[in-house]
Design an enzyme around this catalytic site. Structure first.
Site, PDB file in Angstrom:
ATOM      1  N   TYR A 113       0.812  -1.219   0.000  1.00 46.17           N
ATOM      2  CA  TYR A 113       0.000   0.000   0.000  1.00 46.17           C
ATOM      3  C   TYR A 113       0.846   1.270   0.000  1.00 46.17           C
ATOM      4  CZ  TYR A 113      -0.300  -0.236   5.290  1.00 46.17           C
ATOM      5  OH  TYR A 113      -0.091  -0.302   6.630  1.00 46.17           O
ATOM      6  N   GLU A 114       0.182   2.363  -0.234  1.00 49.44           N
ATOM      7  CA  GLU A 114       0.836   3.674  -0.329  1.00 49.44           C
ATOM      8  C   GLU A 114       1.832   3.706  -1.481  1.00 49.44           C
ATOM      9  OE1 GLU A 114      -0.619   5.711   1.832  1.00 49.44           O
ATOM     10  OE2 GLU A 114       0.328   7.210   0.543  1.00 49.44           O
ATOM     11  N   GLY A 115       1.446   3.051  -2.599  1.00 45.76           N
ATOM     12  CA  GLY A 115       2.354   2.918  -3.749  1.00 45.76           C
ATOM     13  C   GLY A 115       3.198   1.673  -3.561  1.00 45.76           C
TER      14      GLY A 115
END
Lengths: 559, 559
Positions: free
Chosen positions: B422-424
């Site tokens: 997550y978060e890229g």
């Protein structure tokens, strides 16, 4: 996603890595077996993978209950004769090479890893009895174990005796009729109880009265769940109780049991082999079991790779050349997928190659026997490390979906994580490599492996890795015990990568110009160009002494 | 096992890696904060780690219900003022450096990673409003977000828009009063709903009518769960419905929500920043959020290491010098524990160093701003990779116990696995590194980092790694797009290891001769002697072109 048996790949590895033609198996039969078990596994076992994970095996007072569908699918396995592949014809088996049995177990486990652990253990029990049982024991037990009508277990671990088997306390006391009364508690017994077979044959390590301390005082006993009737069928309960099963991170369809033997003083066992010979007999079983756990690394890597490839071929995200693209088109996703394939194929080559050595050793080939002993810790440890790595990349390919349980990628990741632990932790394998295997035949076994690799290696990095392994391995062979152990794990990874690189390059040379050959070439090249060089980076760790590990006191680790 | 806050280590890193003295924080206050949050986290949050995993957040028609104990422990967090650390005094915060806030969040997350994600997201919302909100928005929302009375979320992802945020479809249509009517579905919204706070402030990316395709057409909206009353308190429901939560492999106490906005046409949002400026505003939030996800890698690595050390200090197995020994005495276990400590400390140094650059950049230091941009993908990706690796070793140290859920080692392993996603995803981070960050200031930002490392490096392997990174990085900066991407991940790992080695060597030089200093020295040496050389093995992969990845057709991956 439907599981697709990797038949062409298995066949290629059997031909070009194992040399299955030299092992006396007819090509037609090999094909029929690979395809037959593939169809069976795809149709009957793969569909139960998720229910196995979600529902799992359940404990009750009456024993362990498998998830719905498992008993039927197990019966289909017995009826299909898939358990009999590697068992000698004398015991009702098909007498095919161990390497073929390996391919069969790979397919079953790639379809359903937890389920396949059951026959894997049974195969181990067959081997122990085949080599150490009395003719009567063989007559009574082997045919039923061969078909899988009865299943087998291995009982080593106790709460205080894990990696240190010699610390076990289970007791065997002689009875008047020549049998033994067994008491004690065993933990981590895979498929120690279940409801799929008529009987369960426990092979139990225990101490006889006045036995010496440590491993020399340990004997092996055959302890059926149900004693045999006169006609050889399962009869009265033998006082083996399943106390509980573990709540594990994965492999939920494989019940991991705590077994209590002789709670009511009524558990009868028979000695297998001589008194005090338990470890030796168990090692017969354990060595091949170690290969089979390495094979689980192949199973889970193959399954995880198939799932990730399938997702990457469907999922559209981002653009290439101005158009929406499937993620398989993105370079870093390709890198991940190629790495998954390369590592999976490398692990398969390593494990199958070792399996071929089992067959050669059985035929009396002393060189093969030595090489098998040397490669067993590599196959067990490195292939399971690969299973963990590949299943982790599989999650990454799926992105957020990989973390959601319904997708199934997470199950592989959870299932895989036990394999570096059981059947001798990978640290124990590394210790075995540097402590015993490097020194076999005064280092000759290792030297001849290096010589074979040196002769064949063409890629520059592979050549360099082989030379590094040679230098480091010879140095370790004569190092102080602690220095050996300090470097053992990095060295195991280095040497395993060299062997895998050697076997991948061999396949590269054998690959044709058809679709299969082109993929094989791309995958093998990736291994040689990207994975092999990484292992060169382990040289520093593999040449460190133990001193830096002891620079601080134990309690300082907590600071 | 009790969690012990790593106060001495945090203080050392803040002093010697971050240079917190230059950031305007009083030493006494820093000590008080680190110790205070440590006591709080150990006493209030750590005990809820297991119930958070076993029970987890539950969905119902009425919203998400947190496990027992969480609402009370969250109130204690609000009352303790732990949310206000990094918020400017103007908005009711304590105005301490971001680096101190980083240490606070590390401690909270090491005690309970899933729980700490809630304040982590709130901190992100504070930053977005602080930099892009109107004074009125700031007045109404920031004080409540600062204390944590209200919590924040980030709403980017939709089923068809994951890594490709530009593909999102949520809509915002203007209303007569200047507000916007929001409709659409968002997925993977962490703490998108819960029962611990009076209001939830959703920051939502959506498209305005006639907006251009792709990221340029995206605007950011503030969408509270409950609209505000005249007096600023939470009032009427704002038509934001939690449709379901994901069944994830880990992080069970963090509800991952599917949110539906405006099902009844009655969801009102306010624009944050200009129309079409959504990505820019979101990036403010996302960059620091990426550091904070990297920090989760540190959290889980620290917690897993503590647990493994504790087990190794207690578990007796096997012998050394003829006597029974705790497993911490065995060389390979020591190697595992030192590796866990070395990687954990390296990840912490990397993330804290970057956090210090946030503070310097806020103060107008342009060089720090560039370095922060360069290091953000490293901190996010490499620290989370470390979290996964260390938690996996933690299981291995526990042996069979590590695979049994009750032990708790498995939870770390499961929890950690989302952080590279997550978060890229870490692949996106690697693409960001080679695609945008290497080229900052025409490569000057990268060159000056290399220069700093080159000037300081003393260990031979570290010197070699810095030179390799320089050569490879400069080559990648001008390579074709696909070639950059093909090499991006191996290069990210190499460069991250170089930066970590640089910061670990800096700590080695600063270490005193007391107990802490001796452990620091042993750990830093291990990093330089064993981890740094491994990264040299990635050179081959980091210099490969994309061509080998495209040697076969997409469908051939399935063969």
């Amino acid at each position: 996603m439907v599981f697709t048996p990797a038949v062409a790949e298995q066949r290629f590895v059997l031909d070009h890595v194992v040399g299955v033609g030299e092992l006396g198996a007819e090509p037609d039969i090999v094909d029929a077996v690979l395809e037959g078990v593939g169809q069976f596994a795809e149709g009957e076992w793969a569909p139960l993978k998720r229910v196995g994970d979600v529902v799992g095996a359940k404990w009750s007072e009456d024993g362990v209950r498998m998830p719905d569908g498992f008993p039927q699918a197990y019966r289909a396995y017995v009826e299909g004769g898939w358990g009999t592949i590697g068992v000698p014809e004398a015991y009702g088996g098909q007498g095919l090479p161990f390497a073929i049995q390996t391919a069969v177990l790979e397919t079953l486990g790639a379809a359903n890893m937890a389920f396949a652990l059951c026959p894997t253990l049974t195969v181990g029990a067959v081997e122990a009895l085949q080599h150490h049982g009395t003719p009567e024991q063989q007559r009574l037990y082997l045919p039923k174990l061969a078909t899988g009508e009865w299943t087998g277990t291995m009982n080593l671990t106790e709460p205080q005796a894990g990696s240190d088997v010699g610390a076990l306390r289970a007791k065997a006391e002689p009875r008047d009729d020549g049998t033994w009364s067994i008491t004690g508690t065993k933990i981590y017994i895979s498929f120690g109880d279940h409801d799929m077979a008529d009987n369960i044959v426990h092979l139990v390590l225990a101490r006889t009265p006045d036995a010496p301390a440590g491993t020399k005082g340990i004997s092996l006993f055959l302890v059926p769940k149900y004693r045999l009737n006169e006609d050889g069928t399962a009869g009265a309960f033998n006082d083996v109780r399943v106390v509980s099963i573990e709540h594990k991170m994965g492999l939920h369809a494989s019940p991991t049991c705590v077994l209590s033997f002789g709670d009511h003083g009524d558990c009868v066992g028979e000695l297998i082999g001589p008194v005090g010979g338990g470890m030796r007999a168990m090692f017969t079983m354990m060595n091949n079991a170690r290969l089979n756990v390495g094979l689980q690394g192949v199973q889970v890597a193959e399954a995880a790779t198939q799932k990730a490839v399938s997702y990457a071929l469907e999922r559209v995200q981002g653009a290439r050349n101005g158009a929406q693209a499937r993620i398989v088109e993105h370079p870093d996703v390709r890198r991940m997928l190629l790495r998954m394939k390369a590592q999976t194929q490398a692990a398969r080559a390593l494990v199958y190659y070792a399996a071929g050595m089992v067959d050669r050793a059985y035929k009396g080939d002393a060189e093969a026997k030595g090489r098998l002993e040397l490669l067993t810790p590599l196959a067990k440890a490195h292939a399971t490390d690969i299973g963990c790595e590949v299943s982790s990349i599989g999650i990454q390919v799926h992105g957020g979906m990989g973390y959601v349980e319904e997708t199934g990628a997470a199950q592989f990741f959870r299932d895989a994580r036990i394999t570096p632990i059981y059947e001798g932790t990978n640290g124990i394998q590394a210790a075995d490599l540097v402590g015993r295997k490097l020194g076999l035949d005064n280092g000759g076994v290792f030297a001849r492996l290096v010589e074979d690799m040196r002769r064949d290696a063409e890629a520059e990095d592979l050549k360099a890795l082989v030379e590094t392994c040679d230098t480091v391995g010879r140095r370790l062979a004569t190092a102080e015990a602690d220095d050996k152990l300090a470097a053992s794990y990095p060295f195991l990874t280095m040497l395993s990568t060299a062997v895998c690189g050697w076997l991948m390059e061999r396949q590269l040379r054998a690959a044709g110009d058809d679709a299969f050959g082109r993929t094989k070439t791309a995958v093998a090249r990736f291994y040689l160009d990207q994975v092999v060089p990484e292992a060169l980076g382990l040289r520093a760790a593999a040449t460190q002494s133990a001193a830096p590990l002891y620079a601080i006191e134990p309690e300082a680790f907590a600071a």
